[in-house]
Design a protein around this motif. Structure first.
Motif, PDB file in Angstrom:
ATOM      1  N   MET A 195      49.395 -67.213 -21.086  1.00 56.93           N
ATOM      2  CA  MET A 195      48.083 -67.639 -20.602  1.00 56.93           C
ATOM      3  C   MET A 195      47.361 -68.474 -21.649  1.00 56.93           C
ATOM      4  O   MET A 195      46.704 -69.469 -21.334  1.00 56.93           O
ATOM      5  N   LEU A 196      47.503 -68.073 -22.912  1.00 57.05           N
ATOM      6  CA  LEU A 196      46.870 -68.827 -23.998  1.00 57.05           C
ATOM      7  C   LEU A 196      47.472 -70.228 -24.108  1.00 57.05           C
ATOM      8  O   LEU A 196      46.749 -71.220 -24.281  1.00 57.05           O
ATOM      9  N   ALA A 197      48.792 -70.310 -23.984  1.00 59.36           N
ATOM     10  CA  ALA A 197      49.446 -71.626 -24.030  1.00 59.36           C
ATOM     11  C   ALA A 197      48.943 -72.511 -22.900  1.00 59.36           C
ATOM     12  O   ALA A 197      48.705 -73.709 -23.092  1.00 59.36           O
ATOM     13  N   ALA A 198      48.734 -71.918 -21.715  1.00 56.68           N
ATOM     14  CA  ALA A 198      48.211 -72.678 -20.573  1.00 56.68           C
ATOM     15  C   ALA A 198      46.770 -73.104 -20.819  1.00 56.68           C
ATOM     16  O   ALA A 198      46.380 -74.241 -20.522  1.00 56.68           O
TER      17      ALA A 198
ATOM     18  N   PHE B   5      43.490 -64.386 -27.212  1.00 55.13           N
ATOM     19  CA  PHE B   5      43.128 -65.277 -26.100  1.00 55.13           C
ATOM     20  C   PHE B   5      41.634 -65.564 -26.131  1.00 55.13           C
ATOM     21  O   PHE B   5      41.190 -66.707 -25.996  1.00 55.13           O
ATOM     22  N   ARG B   6      40.851 -64.516 -26.339  1.00 55.38           N
ATOM     23  CA  ARG B   6      39.397 -64.692 -26.352  1.00 55.38           C
ATOM     24  C   ARG B   6      38.934 -65.470 -27.579  1.00 55.38           C
ATOM     25  O   ARG B   6      37.987 -66.249 -27.503  1.00 55.38           O
ATOM     26  N   SER B   7      39.612 -65.281 -28.712  1.00 54.84           N
ATOM     27  CA  SER B   7      39.269 -66.063 -29.909  1.00 54.84           C
ATOM     28  C   SER B   7      39.517 -67.548 -29.672  1.00 54.84           C
ATOM     29  O   SER B   7      38.703 -68.403 -30.051  1.00 54.84           O
ATOM     30  N   GLU B   8      40.641 -67.867 -29.056  1.00 54.18           N
ATOM     31  CA  GLU B   8      40.962 -69.265 -28.769  1.00 54.18           C
ATOM     32  C   GLU B   8      40.009 -69.846 -27.733  1.00 54.18           C
ATOM     33  O   GLU B   8      39.687 -71.036 -27.767  1.00 54.18           O
ATOM     34  N   HIS B   9      39.542 -68.990 -26.824  1.00 52.85           N
ATOM     35  CA  HIS B   9      38.539 -69.451 -25.851  1.00 52.85           C
ATOM     36  C   HIS B   9      37.237 -69.797 -26.564  1.00 52.85           C
ATOM     37  O   HIS B   9      36.564 -70.776 -26.218  1.00 52.85           O
ATOM     38  N   VAL B  10      36.875 -69.026 -27.577  1.00 52.34           N
ATOM     39  CA  VAL B  10      35.684 -69.334 -28.375  1.00 52.34           C
ATOM     40  C   VAL B  10      35.838 -70.703 -29.038  1.00 52.34           C
ATOM     41  O   VAL B  10      34.909 -71.519 -29.056  1.00 52.34           O
ATOM     42  N   ILE B  11      37.026 -70.977 -29.579  1.00 57.39           N
ATOM     43  CA  ILE B  11      37.283 -72.269 -30.224  1.00 57.39           C
ATOM     44  C   ILE B  11      37.164 -73.399 -29.202  1.00 57.39           C
ATOM     45  O   ILE B  11      36.558 -74.448 -29.476  1.00 57.39           O
TER      46      ILE B  11
END
Length: 349
Positions: A170-173, A299-305
Motif C-alpha cells: 500500500m505504501l508503494a502504491a 505508512f502513516r509517516s510517509e503520508h505525513v511526508i
C-alpha cells in the motif's frame, strides 16, 4: 460533465448550472446501486463546481434548488451526506481505458474531474491502487479468527505477516502519487474543490440546501480518512486513537458507503488479535504483530511526508485562505496525522 473543466476555467459554471432544467426524482428514477452512485458522483462534482468553481471570493452560502433537491435525495437514498467524498471522487469515479486490459495505473482514469488534468485524474486513481494493494491483507484478516479459535499460532503468524506485506505494498502504491500529480497543481487547482462546509471560516454557519432545509448544514469534504481500509487495519490490530482524533475518524465513517460502515462495526465485534498475541507466550507472534504495527505506522509517516510536500510546502501559492491550516475534511491535518501515527507506534508489545 465533459464540459465541466472548461466552464470552471471560464468562470461561468454557476450561470450554466442555474440554466439547467430542474431534475425530478422518485424512488423509481434509478434502478441499480451503480446508477445511484453514478448520479451522486455527477451531483457531487456539479455542486462542488458551483460552490468553489469561481474562487473563494463570493463563495455561495446556498446550493440552488436545481442541485440541492436531487443531490439531497440521492445522498439520502445511499445513506451518505450530500458532499464530495472519498467514495465519490475515487471508489465510484473510475473506468478502464481498455476494458479488456488490467486494472492498473496505466489503464485506469477518473471519469469526472474539475480540471481535466492528468494530475487530478491521478490524484483519484492512486487511492484505488492503494485499496487494491490492501486486498491480500484483507483476505488474511478473514482467515485469522478461525485460526485464533483453534489456537493455530502458525496461521495467525502468517496472517500477521500478510497484513505487514499488504501495508508495505500500500505504501508503494501511495508513493506513486509523485509520478503524475504535481504538488503545486494539486494545491492550487485540485484541493480547493475537495472541501466541504465543515470547519472552514467561509462557512461559519454551514451551507444551505435550497428547497430541502433552510437550516445550514455542515459536512466534511473528501478525505483519505474516509477510506475504510486503514480503519480495517486499525480495528484488526486494535490501534486506538485519542480524544478529538478518534472522534474525527469515527465522524469520517459517515461518509463511507453503508456496506463499508457495517463491515467496520462487524469487525470491531470480533475477538482481539492483540489480546490473543499477548496471551500466546510466543515471541514469534509478538514480533509478527509488532512488524504489522510498524508497517502501519510507517505508512502513516510517509503520508505525513506526502501531505507536507503537497500542502504545507505549497502554502505560498494559496488561493483559498480557509484551507491553509485545515484539511478538506475540516481538521487540523498535520496535528491529526502525526497523532494517529504516534498512537499506532505506541501499540507495540
Amino acid at each position: 460533465m465533459n464540459k465541466l473543466p472548461s466552464l470552471i476555467e471560464r468562470k461561468c459554471i454557476r450561470h450554466e448550472i442555474l440554466a439547467l432544467p430542474c431534475l425530478e426524482f422518485s424512488s423509481n428514477t434509478l434502478s441499480s446501486e451503480a446508477e445511484w452512485w453514478r448520479a451522486l458522483v455527477v451531483l457531487n462534482f456539479l455542486s462542488h463546481a458551483y460552490q468553489w468553481g469561481e474562487g473563494e471570493s463570493g463563495v455561495p452560502k446556498k446550493i440552488p434548488r436545481i442541485l440541492a433537491v436531487p443531490w439531497w435525495h440521492v445522498a439520502e437514498h445511499l445513506q451518505v451526506p450530500p458532499v464530495l467524498s472519498y467514495a465519490t471522487s475515487a471508489l465510484y469515479n473510475w473506468s478502464l481505458k481498455d476494458p479488456s486490459g488490467p486494472m492498473d495505473g496505466d489503464n485506469l482514469y477518473a471519469t469526472s474531474t474539475f480540471t481535466g488534468t492528468e494530475d487530478e485524474s491521478w490524484f483519484y486513481i492512486v487511492p484505488l491502487l492503494v485499496e487494491q494493494s490492501a486486498v491480500p491483507g484483507l483476505k488474511a484478516i478473514s482467515k485469522v479468527y478461525s485460526a485464533m479459535e483453534h489456537r493455530n499460532n502458525g496461521v495467525v503468524k502468517q496472517c500477521l505477516m500478510d497484513v505487514n506485506t499488504a501495508l508495505q505494498s500500500m505504501l508503494a502504491a501511495l508513493n506513486c502519487m509523485y509520478q503524475r500529480c504535481q504538488p503545486r497543481t494539486f494545491y492550487t487547482q485540485i484541493r480547493p474543490f475537495q472541501a466541504g462546509s465543515k470547519g472552514l471560516e467561509c462557512f461559519p454557519e454551514g451551507l444551505i440546501y435550497e428547497g430541502v432545509d433552510e437550516v445550514p448544514k455542515k459536512f466534511s469534504g473528501a478525505s483519505a480518512a474516509q477510506s475504510a481500509v486503514l480503519h480495517v487495519f486499525d480495528i484488526f490490530l486494535r490501534a486506538e486513537h485519542r480524544g478529538d482524533d478518534d472522534s474525527f475518524l469515527k465522524d469520517m465513517r459517515h461518509n463511507m458507503p453503508l456496506k463499508h460502515r457495517k463491515f467496520l462495526v462487524e469487525l470491531s465485534e470480533r475477538p482481539s488479535v492483540r489480546e490473543y498475541v499477548k496471551g500466546s507466550d510466543s515471541e514469534e507472534l509478538v514480533q509478527s504483530y509488532n512488524n504489522a504495527i510498524q508497517a502501519l505506522a510507517h505508512f502513516r509517516s510517509e503520508h505525513v511526508i506526502l501531505v507536507t510536500r503537497y500542502i504545507v510546502m505549497q502554502k505560498q501559492h494559496s488561493l483559498n485562505a480557509s484551507l491553509e491550516n485545515k484539511g478538506t475534511g475540516g481538521t487540523d491535518f498535520m496535528v491529526f496525522l502525526k497523532n494517529v501515527r504516534d498512537d499506532t507506534l505506541a501499540l507495540q508489545l
